[in-house]
Design a protein around this motif. Structure first.
Motif, short mmCIF file in Angstrom:
data_model
loop_
_atom_site.label_atom_id
_atom_site.label_comp_id
_atom_site.label_asym_id
_atom_site.label_seq_id
_atom_site.Cartn_x
_atom_site.Cartn_y
_atom_site.Cartn_z
N SER A 15 44.98 38.72 34.53
CA SER A 15 46.29 38.12 34.71
C SER A 15 46.43 37.54 36.11
CB SER A 15 47.38 39.16 34.44
OG SER A 15 48.65 38.57 34.54
N GLU A 18 44.49 34.27 36.30
CA GLU A 18 45.24 33.20 35.64
C GLU A 18 46.37 32.69 36.52
OE1 GLU A 18 46.55 34.74 31.88
OE2 GLU A 18 44.48 35.00 31.15
N GLU A 78 51.96 41.22 33.02
CA GLU A 78 51.55 39.87 33.41
C GLU A 78 51.94 39.61 34.86
OE1 GLU A 78 52.40 35.14 32.48
OE2 GLU A 78 53.64 36.66 31.50
N VAL A 80 53.24 37.37 37.36
CA VAL A 80 54.02 36.13 37.31
C VAL A 80 54.23 35.52 38.69
CG1 VAL A 80 55.19 36.74 35.14
CG2 VAL A 80 56.26 37.32 37.33
N ARG A 108 56.40 30.16 34.96
CA ARG A 108 57.40 31.23 34.92
C ARG A 108 58.61 30.95 35.80
NH1 ARG A 108 56.49 33.20 30.34
NH2 ARG A 108 54.60 34.43 30.10
#
Length: 176
Positions: A15, A18, A78, A80, A108
């Motif tokens: 995560s 990413e 996640e 963010v 996000r």
């Protein structure tokens, strides 16, 4: 939406990678990383070590640095975004960076993550006994200055910081 601030950890490598990749080659405020970033295991391992070192108040940080809590803004596992809470201001931070820096990944944004993370960052400032904190953002970053103002930020000034790598910069104080 359940927002938490967690310290960098290998447990969320995918995560984190990413999220970092989503920022591309841009600097990621609050991440503790210097652009450009390669989101690989070696980079994460170095970040985890750096975060532990900067947060350790039993030792003095290296010249030019201050104690700093590096966090990931996490929602349901996640990553963010990122938030950096600096325990005090040095000369650079009093001009440009402030006590708190943050960034939310583009996919996000406009979902309340920055506001929620900032509230948690302000809670951390209260924990260590600060009476007020300084934050800054680029003058054209409407989302960021609205977030800061929504948290009680009072504009101190707008300065030309082009010699420090920033255009016009808004500087705010939030009383705790």
């Amino acid at each position: 939406m359940t927002i938490t601030l967690i310290r960098p950890t290998a447990d969320l490598f995918d995560s984190w990678a990413e999220a970092v990749a989503e920022f591309g080659s841009a600097h990621i405020d609050g991440s503790g990383l210097q652009a450009p970033v390669t989101p690989d295991r070696a980079t994460l391992d170095a970040l985890v070590a750096k975060a532990e070192e900067l947060a350790d108040t039993s030792t003095e940080p290296a010249d030019g640095l201050v104690h700093n809590d590096l966090y990931w803004i996490v929602d349901g596992g996640e990553v963010v975004g990122f938030l950096s809470f600096r325990h005090r201001l040095n000369e650079w931070l009093s001009e440009v960076g402030g006590h708190i820096g943050y960034a939310v990944r583009a996919s996000r944004r406009r979902q309340g993550y920055a506001s929620a993370a900032l509230r948690l960052g302000l809670d951390r400032a209260r924990e260590i006994g600060l009476d007020r904190v300084m934050l800054s953002c680029d003058d054209d970053n409407v989302g960021s200055y609205r977030t800061i103002e929504g948290a009680g930020g009072v504009l101190q000034d707008v300065r030309d910081q082009s010699e420090r790598g920033h255009p016009l910069l808004r500087r705010y104080w939030i009383a705790l």
